[in-house]
Scaffold this active site. Structure first.
Site, PDB file in Angstrom:
ATOM      1  NE  ARG A 106      -2.088   0.541   4.168  1.00  0.00           N
ATOM      2  CZ  ARG A 106      -1.353   1.258   5.046  1.00  0.00           C
ATOM      3  NH1 ARG A 106      -0.880   2.475   4.690  1.00  0.00           N
ATOM      4  NH2 ARG A 106      -1.249   0.763   6.098  1.00  0.00           N
ATOM      5  CG  HIS A 119      -5.536   1.919   7.170  1.00  0.00           C
ATOM      6  ND1 HIS A 119      -5.855   0.877   6.674  1.00  0.00           N
ATOM      7  CD2 HIS A 119      -6.625   2.396   7.856  1.00  0.00           C
ATOM      8  CE1 HIS A 119      -6.757   0.293   7.148  1.00  0.00           C
ATOM      9  NE2 HIS A 119      -7.499   1.300   7.927  1.00  0.00           N
ATOM     10  CE1 TYR A 172       1.954   2.078   8.804  1.00  0.00           C
ATOM     11  CE2 TYR A 172       0.993   3.804  10.152  1.00  0.00           C
ATOM     12  CZ  TYR A 172       0.947   2.924   9.055  1.00  0.00           C
ATOM     13  OH  TYR A 172      -0.145   2.968   8.217  1.00  0.00           O
TER      14      TYR A 172
HETATM   15  C1  LIG Z   1     -13.714  -6.914  12.845  1.00  0.00           C
HETATM   16  C2  LIG Z   1     -12.896  -5.675  12.648  1.00  0.00           C
HETATM   17  N1  LIG Z   1     -11.897  -5.393  13.761  1.00  0.00           N
HETATM   18  C3  LIG Z   1     -11.202  -4.350  13.260  1.00  0.00           C
HETATM   19  C4  LIG Z   1     -11.402  -3.223  12.458  1.00  0.00           C
HETATM   20  C5  LIG Z   1     -10.628  -2.176  12.483  1.00  0.00           C
HETATM   21  N2  LIG Z   1      -9.813  -2.197  11.242  1.00  0.00           N
HETATM   22  C6  LIG Z   1     -10.077  -1.621  10.047  1.00  0.00           C
HETATM   23  S1  LIG Z   1      -9.162  -1.658   8.848  1.00  0.00           S
HETATM   24  C7  LIG Z   1      -8.029  -2.621   9.734  1.00  0.00           C
HETATM   25  C8  LIG Z   1      -6.761  -3.394   9.208  1.00  0.00           C
HETATM   26  C9  LIG Z   1      -6.983  -4.221   8.200  1.00  0.00           C
HETATM   27  O1  LIG Z   1      -5.979  -4.501   7.571  1.00  0.00           O
HETATM   28  P1  LIG Z   1      -5.758  -5.707   6.478  1.00  0.00           P
HETATM   29  O2  LIG Z   1      -6.659  -6.770   6.420  1.00  0.00           O
HETATM   30  O3  LIG Z   1      -4.557  -6.024   6.132  1.00  0.00           O
HETATM   31  O4  LIG Z   1      -6.459  -4.652   5.115  1.00  0.00           O
HETATM   32  P2  LIG Z   1      -5.810  -3.351   4.631  1.00  0.00           P
HETATM   33  O5  LIG Z   1      -6.314  -2.424   5.362  1.00  0.00           O
HETATM   34  O6  LIG Z   1      -4.282  -3.307   4.704  1.00  0.00           O
HETATM   35  O7  LIG Z   1      -6.405  -3.282   3.161  1.00  0.00           O
HETATM   36  C10 LIG Z   1      -8.507  -2.846  11.296  1.00  0.00           C
HETATM   37  C11 LIG Z   1      -7.773  -3.590  12.236  1.00  0.00           C
HETATM   38  C12 LIG Z   1     -12.436  -3.672  11.678  1.00  0.00           C
HETATM   39  N3  LIG Z   1     -12.902  -3.103  10.580  1.00  0.00           N
HETATM   40  N4  LIG Z   1     -13.213  -4.928  11.907  1.00  0.00           N
END
Ligand SMILES: Cc1ncc(C[n+]2csc(CCOP(=O)(O)OP(=O)(O)O)c2C)c(N)n1
Length: 359
Positions: A258, A262, A271
């Site tokens: 990415r 975020h 980070y």
């Molecule tokens: C069940 C749940 N727990 C926590 C979150 C908060 N949250 C939103 S995005 C994220 C990180 C997700 O990372 P990843 O799966 O690697 O996807 P990326 O954002 O890198 O595309 C988190 C922890 C959420 N949306 N849903």
């Protein structure tokens, strides 16, 4: 294709076009046709312009939030293009470019992120589920829809997108487990972009690769270079064809990055090092395909100019659609909760209508 052929638990990601734009040999995947590659390139250029425009709209207050997928275009575009009209896509919040590449209008794609209560499009008509914010729940939805389609005798396929962080969720394991048990026609594409917000992959799993999570559930799994649109497409096509033929699910782990934070609400410099970002810039998915196609006379300056114009047109269409003030009916959010609204909900609806008259 035997299961063994699809299981490289510690192997290097499969690449078909390397970071310098050169063809790389693979005995596991076949390079897609030239016209497919040209289509992937066009969709990535248009998708990146859309992504840039959506990011700008957050700064103008027109979008509440936007998770950029800059750098992940190979995954976004290959996922959309490999699907047939009858197939289902189960995207996350990060997959707006996949939806645009599937042909959904920008306004429909961005309605949810603009803060509306609904996803902006008819999921059944578009065969595209709402962009999922709760991590990994879309995996369960995809397995359910895919299994139901199989029971009805349809041969449609469900492709579910998740990030690396989402694979730590119980839902991800449950989805993979039941996909394996039911031989559900589901393709799992994990966009492993190295981070779950600020959490790096090393703190997310002790497994040598996320592909092991599929293998543990009896789901054939592959690791591909996620910045190589040719490899991602070829892997997904193989997986789609297996699913459509009744051979069950496949997991594809795509190693990508990415490039932006975020979301617009995050500061990635807290980070990760800039040197890491710069190293990934040299592995850009668009640049490498541009070199490959140009070297073969499949892309020239005129074609690039026309493509840039098409991308500008989509950006302009996105801007004017999002900049127009749309009438919002605050009571509409109560409309589709129950067939027969309950008393408490009717009271809340009346209260919202009363309060909105005063403001
Ligand atoms: C069940 C749940 N727990 C926590 C979150 C908060 N949250 C939103 S995005 C994220 C990180 C997700 O990372 P990843 O799966 O690697 O996807 P990326 O954002 O890198 O595309 C988190 C922890 C959420 N949306 N849903």
């Amino acid at each position: 294709m035997t299961t063994e052929n699809l299981l490289p638990p510690t192997g290097r990601p499969i690449t078909l076009i390397d970071a310098d734009g050169h063809a790389a040999d693979s005995d596991q995947l076949k390079l897609p046709d030239e016209q497919v590659l040209v289509g992937l390139f066009e969709a990535m250029v248009i998708g990146r312009r859309f992504d840039q425009q959506a990011t700008a709209l957050t700064k103008q207050g027109r979008l509440a939030v936007y998770p950029s997928s800059r750098g992940q275009e190979a995954c976004q575009v290959a996922a959309a293009r490999v699907l047939r009209a009858e197939d289902w896509l189960f995207p996350t919040y990060r997959d707006s470019v996949a939806l645009v590449s599937r042909g959904l209008p920008p306004l429909e794609v961005l309605t949810l992120l603009a803060g509306d209560w609904h996803c902006g499009y008819d999921p059944i008509e578009r065969r595209t589920a709402p962009q999922c914010t709760p991590l990994a729940t879309n995996g369960l939805h995809a397995v359910g829809v895919g299994h139901a389609a199989r029971l009805r005798g349809e041969d449609s396929v469900c492709l579910v997108l998740t990030g690396d962080g989402a694979t730590s969720e119980g839902d991800a394991h449950e989805a993979l487990n039941f996909a394996g048990v039911w031989k559900a026609p589901v393709v799992f594409l994990i966009q492993n972009n190295g981070y779950a917000i600020s959490v790096p992959l090393a703190k997310q799993t002790a497994a040598a690769s996320l592909a092991y999570k599929g293998i543990g559930c009896g789901v054939p799994s592959m690791i591909v270079d996620g910045n190589d649109a040719a490899a991602v497409y070829a892997a997904l096509e193989l997986a789609r064809d297996r699913a459509a033929a009744g051979e069950g699910p496949t997991l594809v782990e795509a190693i990508t990055y990415r490039m932006e934070a975020h979301t617009n609400a995050d500061d990635a410099s807290r980070y990760r090092e800039q040197s890491e970002v710069d190293a990934w810039r040299r592995r850009d998915p668009i640049d490498r395909l541009r070199i490959y196609l140009s070297d073969r006379g499949l892309l020239d300056d005129t074609a690039e100019r026309e493509l840039a114009e098409a991308a500008e047109q989509l950006a302009a269409q996105t801007r004017s659609a999002l900049n127009a003030d749309r009438p919002i009916d605050p009571a509409a959010m109560f409309d589709h909760v129950y067939g027969t609204p309950r008393a408490a909900l009717r009271a809340q609806r009346a209260m919202v209508l009363e309060e909105s008259k005063q403001s």
